[in-house]
Design a protein around this motif. Structure first.
Motif, short mmCIF file in Angstrom:
data_model
loop_
_atom_site.label_atom_id
_atom_site.label_comp_id
_atom_site.label_asym_id
_atom_site.label_seq_id
_atom_site.Cartn_x
_atom_site.Cartn_y
_atom_site.Cartn_z
N PHE A 105 3.04 82.08 -31.99
CA PHE A 105 3.69 81.25 -31.13
C PHE A 105 3.57 81.90 -29.50
O PHE A 105 3.27 81.06 -28.92
CB PHE A 105 5.08 81.26 -31.54
CG PHE A 105 5.34 80.60 -32.82
CD1 PHE A 105 4.86 79.28 -33.28
CD2 PHE A 105 5.95 81.30 -33.78
CE1 PHE A 105 4.87 78.65 -34.50
CE2 PHE A 105 6.04 80.66 -34.92
CZ PHE A 105 5.84 79.47 -35.14
N ALA A 106 3.32 83.11 -29.45
CA ALA A 106 3.09 83.45 -27.98
C ALA A 106 2.02 83.20 -27.63
O ALA A 106 1.94 82.92 -26.59
CB ALA A 106 3.56 84.98 -28.11
N CYS A 107 0.94 83.56 -28.33
CA CYS A 107 -0.57 83.24 -27.70
C CYS A 107 -0.64 81.50 -27.60
O CYS A 107 -1.16 81.26 -26.75
CB CYS A 107 -1.67 83.88 -28.92
SG CYS A 107 -3.19 83.88 -28.22
N THR A 108 -0.15 80.89 -28.42
CA THR A 108 -0.36 79.47 -28.57
C THR A 108 0.52 78.90 -27.04
O THR A 108 -0.15 78.06 -26.57
CB THR A 108 0.29 78.70 -29.58
OG1 THR A 108 -0.39 79.13 -30.87
CG2 THR A 108 0.26 77.23 -29.52
N GLU A 109 1.33 79.56 -26.88
CA GLU A 109 2.19 79.32 -25.56
C GLU A 109 1.40 79.60 -24.51
O GLU A 109 1.53 78.78 -23.44
CB GLU A 109 3.64 79.78 -25.61
CG GLU A 109 4.55 79.44 -24.27
CD GLU A 109 5.80 79.84 -24.58
OE1 GLU A 109 6.57 79.65 -23.53
OE2 GLU A 109 6.22 79.75 -25.66
N ASP A 156 9.09 76.90 -28.34
CA ASP A 156 10.12 78.02 -27.86
C ASP A 156 11.01 78.12 -28.78
O ASP A 156 11.60 79.06 -29.24
CB ASP A 156 10.75 77.30 -26.56
CG ASP A 156 9.90 77.78 -25.26
OD1 ASP A 156 9.12 78.73 -25.42
OD2 ASP A 156 10.14 77.11 -24.35
N VAL A 157 11.34 76.90 -29.77
CA VAL A 157 12.19 76.84 -30.80
C VAL A 157 11.66 77.82 -31.91
O VAL A 157 12.38 78.73 -32.34
CB VAL A 157 12.76 75.41 -31.26
CG1 VAL A 157 13.14 75.53 -32.68
CG2 VAL A 157 13.23 74.80 -30.52
N CYS A 158 10.56 77.75 -32.25
CA CYS A 158 9.99 78.72 -33.43
C CYS A 158 9.91 80.19 -32.89
O CYS A 158 10.03 80.84 -33.62
CB CYS A 158 8.33 77.98 -33.66
SG CYS A 158 8.52 76.39 -34.27
N HIS A 159 9.45 80.39 -31.55
CA HIS A 159 9.27 81.73 -31.05
C HIS A 159 10.53 82.22 -31.05
O HIS A 159 10.50 83.69 -31.46
CB HIS A 159 8.78 81.71 -29.60
CG HIS A 159 8.38 82.84 -28.93
ND1 HIS A 159 8.38 83.21 -27.69
CD2 HIS A 159 7.97 84.20 -29.58
CE1 HIS A 159 8.02 84.37 -27.29
NE2 HIS A 159 7.86 84.81 -28.50
N SER A 160 11.71 81.81 -30.54
CA SER A 160 12.73 82.50 -30.56
C SER A 160 13.67 82.67 -31.96
O SER A 160 14.14 83.76 -32.16
CB SER A 160 14.00 81.93 -29.71
OG SER A 160 14.01 80.40 -30.23
N SER A 161 13.31 81.66 -33.09
CA SER A 161 13.73 81.94 -34.22
C SER A 161 12.83 82.82 -35.13
O SER A 161 13.28 83.22 -35.99
CB SER A 161 13.48 80.46 -35.03
OG SER A 161 14.25 79.31 -34.50
#
Length: 284
Positions: free
Chosen positions: A80-84, A43-48
């Motif tokens: 990051f989205a697919c990993t999440e 979530d930190v990486c995705h939003s960043s």
């Protein structure tokens, strides 16, 4: 600018606090909290990937991004989205094993198996992102250069191509859209099985399990709802796209710390112990 700056700071502080608390508390070194720390990190990486650029654009009249920066943003967004998505599916399996097969939970969700699941979900996200980015790079771009959103995404960039993108749109639907739908169906089925099995549990254990599952389902619905809405249709801009994108990049990463800390007794106790430890260290 001020509103989204506060949201971004809260995302960073909330999710970083979860990762730090789980790392410091031995009682939270379990599969569930291992995957939760992964979720907070993502979530930190995705939003960043999106929000710093969005905040910078609030301060300038002409909002621009180079083609290289756009492709880079798109690559990491999908990574990051697919990993999440895969992570949320793994977390559902973890809850299924804990609730439906508690006697063998420690054997099923061993440390080695958890590390393999983590490696598989990151590898899956990487393969997905590389495939979509490669498809996008192979298209010719010679005309329009305006993206109708605050970040670069595959459907938006496809609209700028000077070629017929029908085949690429079908590939996106069969890739991103299909992954989202399949994972969502798997998650719903998993929680349906969990809810059925909870009928045989005592009231206290049932309440705790329901609380955990409800929190997870909230995150899943918000996150996968966006993916299905955006990627399971042709690459056309709708009025609701920007609103849905805000939930995807800002609201969901902010809700995760709130949902998993305020509704979770173990996390609350760990945060309290961490606070007491800091107070004692200051007194010394």
């Amino acid at each position: 600018f001020a509103f989204f700056t506060v949201i971004y700071v809260l995302i960073l502080l909330g999710n970083t606090l979860i990762v730090f608390t789980i790392a410091c508390d031995q009682c939270l070194h379990t599969p569930m909290y291992f995957f939760l720390s992964n979720l907070s990190f993502i979530d930190v990486c995705h939003s960043s990937v999106v929000m710093p650029k969005m905040l910078a654009d609030f301060l300038v009249e002409r909002k621009t991004i180079s083609f290289g920066e756009c492709i880079t943003q798109m690559f990491f967004l999908h990574l990051f989205a697919c990993t999440e998505i895969f992570l949320l599916t793994v977390m559902a399996y973890d809850r299924y094993a804990a609730i439906c097969n508690p006697m063998h939970y420690g054997t099923i969700m061993s440390r080695r198996f958890c590390l393999k699941l983590a490696a598989a979900m990151w590898l899956g996200g990487l393969v997905h992102s590389v495939a979509l980015t490669a498809l996008t790079l192979n298209l010719p771009y010679c005309g329009p250069n305006a993206i109708d959103n605050f970040f670069c995404d595959v459907p938006l960039v496809l609209k700028l191509a000077c070629a017929d993108t029908y085949v690429f749109e079908v590939l996106i639907v069969s890739n991103s859209g299909l992954i989202s739908v399949v994972c969502f169906v798997v998650l719903v089925v998993s929680y349906a099985v969990i809810l059925v099995s909870l009928r045989n549990h005592f009231s206290e254990g049932r309440h705790k399990a329901l609380s955990t599952c409800a929190a997870h389902l909230t995150v899943v619905t918000l996150f996968l709802g966006h993916c299905i809405f955006i990627y399971l249709r042709p690459a056309k801009s709708l009025a609701a796209d920007k609103v849905v994108s805000v939930f995807f990049t800002a609201v969901t990463p902010l809700l995760n710390p709130i949902i998993y800390t305020l509704r979770n007794e173990d996390m609350q106790q760990a945060l309290h112990k961490l606070q007491v430890r800091q107070v004692n260290s200051r007194d010394k």
